[in-house]
Design a protein around this motif. Structure first.
Motif, PDB file in Angstrom:
ATOM      1  N   ASN A 199       0.734  -1.207   0.103  1.00  0.00           N
ATOM      2  CA  ASN A 199       0.075  -0.133   0.004  1.00  0.00           C
ATOM      3  C   ASN A 199       0.835   1.215   0.129  1.00  0.00           C
ATOM      4  OD1 ASN A 199      -2.264  -1.829   2.184  1.00  0.00           O
ATOM      5  ND2 ASN A 199      -2.720  -1.113   0.129  1.00  0.00           N
ATOM      6  N   LEU A 200       2.007   1.215   0.793  1.00  0.00           N
ATOM      7  CA  LEU A 200       2.984   2.555   0.852  1.00  0.00           C
ATOM      8  C   LEU A 200       3.308   2.501  -0.504  1.00  0.00           C
ATOM      9  CD1 LEU A 200       4.202   4.430   2.495  1.00  0.00           C
ATOM     10  CD2 LEU A 200       5.984   2.842   3.136  1.00  0.00           C
ATOM     11  N   ARG A 201       3.847   1.313  -1.270  1.00  0.00           N
ATOM     12  CA  ARG A 201       4.572   1.495  -2.453  1.00  0.00           C
ATOM     13  C   ARG A 201       3.710   2.203  -3.652  1.00  0.00           C
ATOM     14  NH1 ARG A 201       5.597  -3.265  -2.855  1.00  0.00           N
ATOM     15  NH2 ARG A 201       7.949  -3.280  -2.284  1.00  0.00           N
ATOM     16  N   GLN A 202       2.275   1.709  -3.370  1.00  0.00           N
ATOM     17  CA  GLN A 202       1.440   2.372  -4.299  1.00  0.00           C
ATOM     18  C   GLN A 202       1.126   3.823  -4.059  1.00  0.00           C
ATOM     19  OE1 GLN A 202      -2.720   0.527  -3.705  1.00  0.00           O
ATOM     20  NE2 GLN A 202      -3.549   1.896  -5.308  1.00  0.00           N
ATOM     21  N   LEU A 203       1.309   4.243  -2.823  1.00  0.00           N
ATOM     22  CA  LEU A 203       0.952   5.682  -2.392  1.00  0.00           C
ATOM     23  C   LEU A 203       2.129   6.520  -2.882  1.00  0.00           C
ATOM     24  CD1 LEU A 203      -0.109   8.018  -0.916  1.00  0.00           C
ATOM     25  CD2 LEU A 203       1.143   7.185   1.289  1.00  0.00           C
ATOM     26  N   LEU A 204       3.292   5.919  -2.865  1.00  0.00           N
ATOM     27  CA  LEU A 204       4.692   6.623  -3.240  1.00  0.00           C
ATOM     28  C   LEU A 204       4.616   6.753  -4.880  1.00  0.00           C
ATOM     29  CD1 LEU A 204       7.327   4.976  -0.989  1.00  0.00           C
ATOM     30  CD2 LEU A 204       6.410   7.494  -0.759  1.00  0.00           C
ATOM     31  N   ARG A 205       4.110   5.534  -5.397  1.00  0.00           N
ATOM     32  CA  ARG A 205       4.012   5.761  -7.071  1.00  0.00           C
ATOM     33  C   ARG A 205       2.971   6.783  -7.433  1.00  0.00           C
ATOM     34  NH1 ARG A 205       3.622  -0.880  -7.980  1.00  0.00           N
ATOM     35  NH2 ARG A 205       6.025  -1.120  -8.115  1.00  0.00           N
ATOM     36  N   ILE A 206       1.912   6.876  -6.784  1.00  0.00           N
ATOM     37  CA  ILE A 206       0.862   8.136  -6.961  1.00  0.00           C
ATOM     38  C   ILE A 206       1.346   9.233  -6.802  1.00  0.00           C
ATOM     39  CG2 ILE A 206      -1.029   8.950  -6.182  1.00  0.00           C
ATOM     40  CD1 ILE A 206      -2.213   6.425  -5.215  1.00  0.00           C
ATOM     41  N   LEU A 207       2.323   9.422  -5.825  1.00  0.00           N
ATOM     42  CA  LEU A 207       2.854  10.872  -5.579  1.00  0.00           C
ATOM     43  C   LEU A 207       4.098  10.903  -6.649  1.00  0.00           C
ATOM     44  CD1 LEU A 207       3.265  10.931  -1.831  1.00  0.00           C
ATOM     45  CD2 LEU A 207       1.697  12.115  -3.172  1.00  0.00           C
TER      46      LEU A 207
END
Length: 312
Positions: free
Chosen positions: A155-163
């Motif tokens: 989930n954190l990886r997904q968040l960082l990818r979004i940013l």
């Protein structure tokens, strides 16, 4: 150029319950509490408070439980913090219990933290959608603190990818596998403490060498060393920072105060030397106060003049 807006993202916030003791804490004894007060908890919310006091526009995002949302919002309002938390129905924002002994006997505050509530994939999607709708390329986002139950590294990886796709400045004050992921994904700012930096270093490296290596890919690498100060890596130069000597009352939140002031300085386009002095002065002022977030701007400005910086 559009105005830079700072966002803080506290995925596992807390309400801090501060318990003031009349004597040194002892086992097998009834330790009496003389006063109870409340403060906002969570690294990101602390940073938002600092930015707000320094006059830098920001918005606090993250998760919060519906069961005690009124108390949570009351504290945010008292701190004059703008916020737009994603509310999780039926959940309770965790509490942290901070025991503070009298100044003359204290060896530092004692903190007991609850784990925090469980978030579902639907809750995570709501937060991510909110971020996508708000954050622009010229903005800065700080992700700080622990991850809530069921919020995974993926989930954190997904968040960082979004940013990353948005193209904004990404700052991370994380630990464990989360900080390792932030390093791997080459965010713009990290602030590991001494223990966390040791987890990032190779066996043959000194802490200095680790900061130097990380600064090859990460624009700003700050390592806090407690009362001993910090290392700051920027533009492939390493600075040793010695803070002013102050009387410590409660060290909880000092690192968060440093991060909030550091990012506020960046938003105001100060020089790296002025940014570090400002952040160190604010953190020094914070440890002189009883609760988890309070610092005095005037005192911080005086203390920053006593900060010593050496380029190594």
């Amino acid at each position: 150029m559009n105005e830079v807006l700072l966002y803080t993202l506290t995925l596992n916030p807390a309400i801090d319950r501060l318990l003031y003791l009349n004597e040194k804490l002892e086992r097998r004894k009834s330790n009496r509490i003389t006063e109870v007060s409340y403060d906002i908890g969570g690294k990101g919310t602390h940073a938002s408070y600092v930015m707000s006091k320094l006059g830098v526009k920001n918005l606090a995002l993250g998760f919060a439980g519906s069961q005690n949302i009124d108390k949570f919002k009351q504290i945010l309002s008292e701190k004059n913090m703008e916020h737009d938390f994603t509310i999780i129905d039926g959940r309770t924002t965790r509490e942290c219990y901070i025991m503070i002994e009298p100044e003359q006997v204290s060896a530092g505050s004692i903190m007991l933290t609850e784990k925090g509530f469980h978030v579902e994939e639907a809750d995570i999607k709501r937060l991510f959608d909110r971020i996508k709708a708000r954050v622009k390329a010229e903005d800065m986002v700080l992700i700080a603190g622990s991850l809530p139950t069921n919020f995974t590294i993926d989930n954190l990886r997904q968040l960082l990818r979004i940013l990353k796709e948005i193209g904004c400045f990404i700052a991370c004050d994380l630990s464990g596998e989360a900080i390792k992921l932030a390093v791997k994904m080459k965010v713009d700012f990290i602030k590991p403490n001494e223990f966390e930096l040791k987890q990032l270093k190779a066996s043959h490296e000194s802490l200095f060498d680790t900061v130097k290596r990380l600064n090859q890919d990460i624009d700003y690498v700050v390592t806090s060393l407690g009362e001993k100060g910090s290392y700051c890596g920027y533009d492939r130069k390493i600075y040793r920072v010695i803070p002013p000597k102050v009387k410590e009352v409660n060290d909880t939140g000092a690192g968060d105060c440093f991060v909030g002031a550091f990012l506020a300085g960046l938003a105001n386009q100060l020089s790296i030397e002025e940014i570090v002095k400002l952040a160190s002065g604010c953190a020094a002022s914070k440890v002189m106060n009883k609760d988890s977030s309070t610092f005095d701007v005037k005192t911080a400005m005086e203390l920053k003049q006593q900060v010593k910086i050496t380029q190594l």
